[in-house]
Design a protein around this motif. Sequence first.
Motif, mmCIF file in Angstrom:
data_model
loop_
_atom_site.group_PDB
_atom_site.id
_atom_site.type_symbol
_atom_site.label_atom_id
_atom_site.label_comp_id
_atom_site.label_asym_id
_atom_site.label_seq_id
_atom_site.Cartn_x
_atom_site.Cartn_y
_atom_site.Cartn_z
ATOM 1 N N LEU A 194 -2.035 -4.923 -6.551
ATOM 2 C CA LEU A 194 -1.578 -3.613 -7.031
ATOM 3 C C LEU A 194 -2.744 -2.650 -7.206
ATOM 4 N N TYR A 195 -3.886 -3.172 -7.663
ATOM 5 C CA TYR A 195 -5.060 -2.319 -7.868
ATOM 6 C C TYR A 195 -5.701 -1.898 -6.549
ATOM 7 N N ASN A 196 -5.387 -2.593 -5.458
ATOM 8 C CA ASN A 196 -6.000 -2.270 -4.172
ATOM 9 C C ASN A 196 -5.613 -0.876 -3.687
ATOM 10 N N PHE A 197 -4.415 -0.403 -4.077
ATOM 11 C CA PHE A 197 -3.965 0.919 -3.639
ATOM 12 C C PHE A 197 -4.868 2.039 -4.156
ATOM 13 N N ILE A 198 -5.517 1.809 -5.294
ATOM 14 C CA ILE A 198 -6.334 2.871 -5.900
ATOM 15 C C ILE A 198 -7.812 2.492 -6.017
ATOM 16 N N THR A 199 -8.181 1.301 -5.551
ATOM 17 C CA THR A 199 -9.566 0.841 -5.670
ATOM 18 C C THR A 199 -10.213 0.805 -4.295
ATOM 19 N N PRO A 200 -11.258 1.617 -4.063
ATOM 20 C CA PRO A 200 -11.930 1.577 -2.762
ATOM 21 C C PRO A 200 -12.572 0.224 -2.522
ATOM 22 N N GLY A 201 -12.386 -0.292 -1.322
ATOM 23 C CA GLY A 201 -12.974 -1.577 -0.977
ATOM 24 C C GLY A 201 -14.453 -1.444 -0.675
ATOM 25 N N VAL A 238 -5.348 3.450 -0.622
ATOM 26 C CA VAL A 238 -4.722 4.713 -0.241
ATOM 27 C C VAL A 238 -5.491 5.902 -0.814
ATOM 28 N N SER A 239 -6.025 5.762 -2.007
ATOM 29 C CA SER A 239 -6.784 6.789 -2.740
ATOM 30 C C SER A 239 -5.842 7.682 -3.547
ATOM 31 N N LEU A 240 -6.334 8.165 -4.652
ATOM 32 C CA LEU A 240 -5.539 9.014 -5.542
ATOM 33 C C LEU A 240 -5.140 10.334 -4.887
ATOM 34 N N PRO A 241 -6.041 11.040 -4.178
ATOM 35 C CA PRO A 241 -5.605 12.293 -3.541
ATOM 36 C C PRO A 241 -4.454 12.095 -2.558
ATOM 37 N N LEU A 242 -4.510 11.020 -1.755
ATOM 38 C CA LEU A 242 -3.449 10.794 -0.776
ATOM 39 C C LEU A 242 -2.154 10.379 -1.470
ATOM 40 N N ILE A 243 -2.265 9.660 -2.573
ATOM 41 C CA ILE A 243 -1.063 9.317 -3.345
ATOM 42 C C ILE A 243 -0.412 10.583 -3.893
ATOM 43 N N LEU A 244 -1.221 11.523 -4.363
ATOM 44 C CA LEU A 244 -0.687 12.796 -4.875
ATOM 45 C C LEU A 244 0.006 13.574 -3.761
ATOM 46 N N ILE A 245 -0.588 13.590 -2.574
ATOM 47 C CA ILE A 245 0.045 14.264 -1.438
ATOM 48 C C ILE A 245 1.352 13.586 -1.076
ATOM 49 N N PHE A 246 1.349 12.251 -1.089
ATOM 50 C CA PHE A 246 2.564 11.501 -0.778
ATOM 51 C C PHE A 246 3.684 11.846 -1.765
ATOM 52 N N LEU A 247 3.367 11.893 -3.065
ATOM 53 C CA LEU A 247 4.380 12.223 -4.076
ATOM 54 C C LEU A 247 4.824 13.670 -3.970
ATOM 55 N N SER A 248 3.889 14.566 -3.621
ATOM 56 C CA SER A 248 4.245 15.983 -3.479
ATOM 57 C C SER A 248 5.188 16.213 -2.316
ATOM 58 N N SER A 249 5.161 15.299 -1.325
ATOM 59 C CA SER A 249 6.016 15.476 -0.153
ATOM 60 C C SER A 249 7.494 15.341 -0.488
ATOM 61 N N SER A 280 -10.267 16.100 -0.094
ATOM 62 C CA SER A 280 -10.604 14.986 -0.990
ATOM 63 C C SER A 280 -10.142 13.650 -0.403
ATOM 64 N N THR A 281 -8.997 13.683 0.278
ATOM 65 C CA THR A 281 -8.480 12.457 0.903
ATOM 66 C C THR A 281 -9.479 11.893 1.897
ATOM 67 N N PHE A 282 -10.014 12.753 2.761
ATOM 68 C CA PHE A 282 -10.961 12.275 3.763
ATOM 69 C C PHE A 282 -12.276 11.824 3.129
ATOM 70 N N ILE A 283 -12.675 12.475 2.041
ATOM 71 C CA ILE A 283 -13.895 12.058 1.337
ATOM 72 C C ILE A 283 -13.682 10.688 0.697
#
Length: 603
Positions: A197-204, A232-243, A338-341
């Motif tokens: 579960l933590y892998n979605f927000i933790t950079p490898g 996935v990263s937090l910025p991309l998760i925010l974009i996903f939820l905003s969609s 931010s997603t790409f960074i």
Amino acid sequence: MWNTSVPLASIVLWPITHFLGILASYNTLVIISLPLSAISMYFVLRMFSFGIVASFAGGLLFGFNPYMIAQSLGHTQLTSPAFLIPNLFWILWDLFGGQRRSSKFNGLLLGAVVVMMLLLGEEVMTTAALISMFGIIITFIMNKGIHAVKVGYIVRSLLYSFGMIVIFSGVPLFTQFFGPSIPHGQLQPPNVYVTDLYNFITPGPLQQLSNSGTNAISNRFTGNESEWNSYVSLPLILIFLSSIFCLKKSILLKFSFWMTFIVAVLSMGPFLHIDGTITNIPLPWILFGALPLLNDILPDRLSIYMFFFIAIIFAGFIKQIGNFTKVSQVLSITSILSTFIFLMPLINFPVTTVLLPPFFTNEIKRIIPHNSTVMVLPFSTGAHASAMYWQQASGFWFKMPEGYAISPNGFGPSDNALLDVLNSNSNSNTALKITPNIREESLGYLDRFGIKYIVLARHLSNSQYQEKVISSILNANPIQTSGVDLWIISAKKNIGYYIGGQYWASESEYNWMGKNATIQAFGKAVTVRIAGFWRPLNIPVKVVIKEDNNIMRVFQISTSTNVSFTVASGKIVTISADSTFIPNNYIHNGDDRKLSVLLSVSH
């Protein structure tokens, strides 16, 4: 086919392999797989009427996502077919939706893509079929069924595709399931290579933004760094939820939203993992992981489809920016950048240098006869593939009893005492201990596979230890030549024994076997003892002893049983148990081997 072969890529890259060598060919495949996937995604998004900028961003996200970066460490069978995933989706979207092209065209195109997937990476083909099944179900739900006219079109298309698959894939698939050396049982542990579960927000560790803190979290995940690929990263998760606010405007985005959620959950495996802790909370994969073929899929590898559908949503989000307010546009552009960074891979990406001892290109043909069986050290397994490269560099001059391959016994050759002692204490200064049993089993192993030469590369860190092991077992010092130590084994018959099958060797007197084991004696008879102590709950197991396919003895083994029998010189005996147990189910030690009874072999 059970292995990581990529026959289609091998054919396409043959000119590079022939003129520049296998390393150049391998590096080419690793490098081109990512941009090729990005380009494929770009063109498919363009065909779905996304703009150039949105398609470029979506393609970049799909081609260089954390899954592709992590699997590039060594899994070309997973990255090379990734470019076909957007094409498969484009075909199925029209087949079950618009049906703008003829049924014959769609069917043949679908068949071609499936065949290419099979010949590039069968696991990707299998997971693509599974995810496609979910996509078809979601499509039916969103469309509230399907018109009868469309059913006929779909059936015709599938018949065309099936015909193409049978023609071009029938032989390899028949060989896989009915040919020689078919593996049995589950090839991978079911609850290890999953998405935490933590892998979605933790950079490898392969992301540029990773640090000692994030690596400490990642290191608690089960599996390894090439499978921690769902960041996935937090910025991309925010974009996903905003969609969510754009879903009503696009069936494609709505479909992709639900598919992203479904795939993410499936990738988490049979039980929820949180920060490296395996909970008892069951997840949907527990229903699929028990099915034939699907039980060998590593759930975390489904993440490629999660990133595919997220890339569609990402492109859709960029496409809608023009309709946002100025403040929302600024925030959206900031989130995109931010997603790409956040997802940027390591600038100093891991690189492995493989050294080639001159012996394999110069001396070997002068010293070793063609097609001789040679043991090359370090022994070729998943961790050490150098021996396979050296064999290829010699023009396949010799044969090896080793290699990173799936066999009826699982990954690589069956365990034995020689390999166990070679791999143990390699960095230790403790005195070398070669017991009579270890020596006899090691000599039996060499005799069983007709090994006449042993070659040890001297540049390796543990070469001195392995040189002592081999010299002690053979009672002979090596010849030093062209960067290697070479032992030429006497033609005299060795006195020893070989244990094969599902058997786990160690320096202990008794060692576990699985469902089956094979014992062959050389030089003189051996005594085999079977015991049941350490078996759980005193549940007896029936053990059948066969010689030349004839039943010799039948034993009922329990925790208090200790029986013995003799294997005559030159004879081969098979031991079969009617049941096994998994230690982890009883003592929760993470040991997922399927064990039956304990064996002890001695002269």
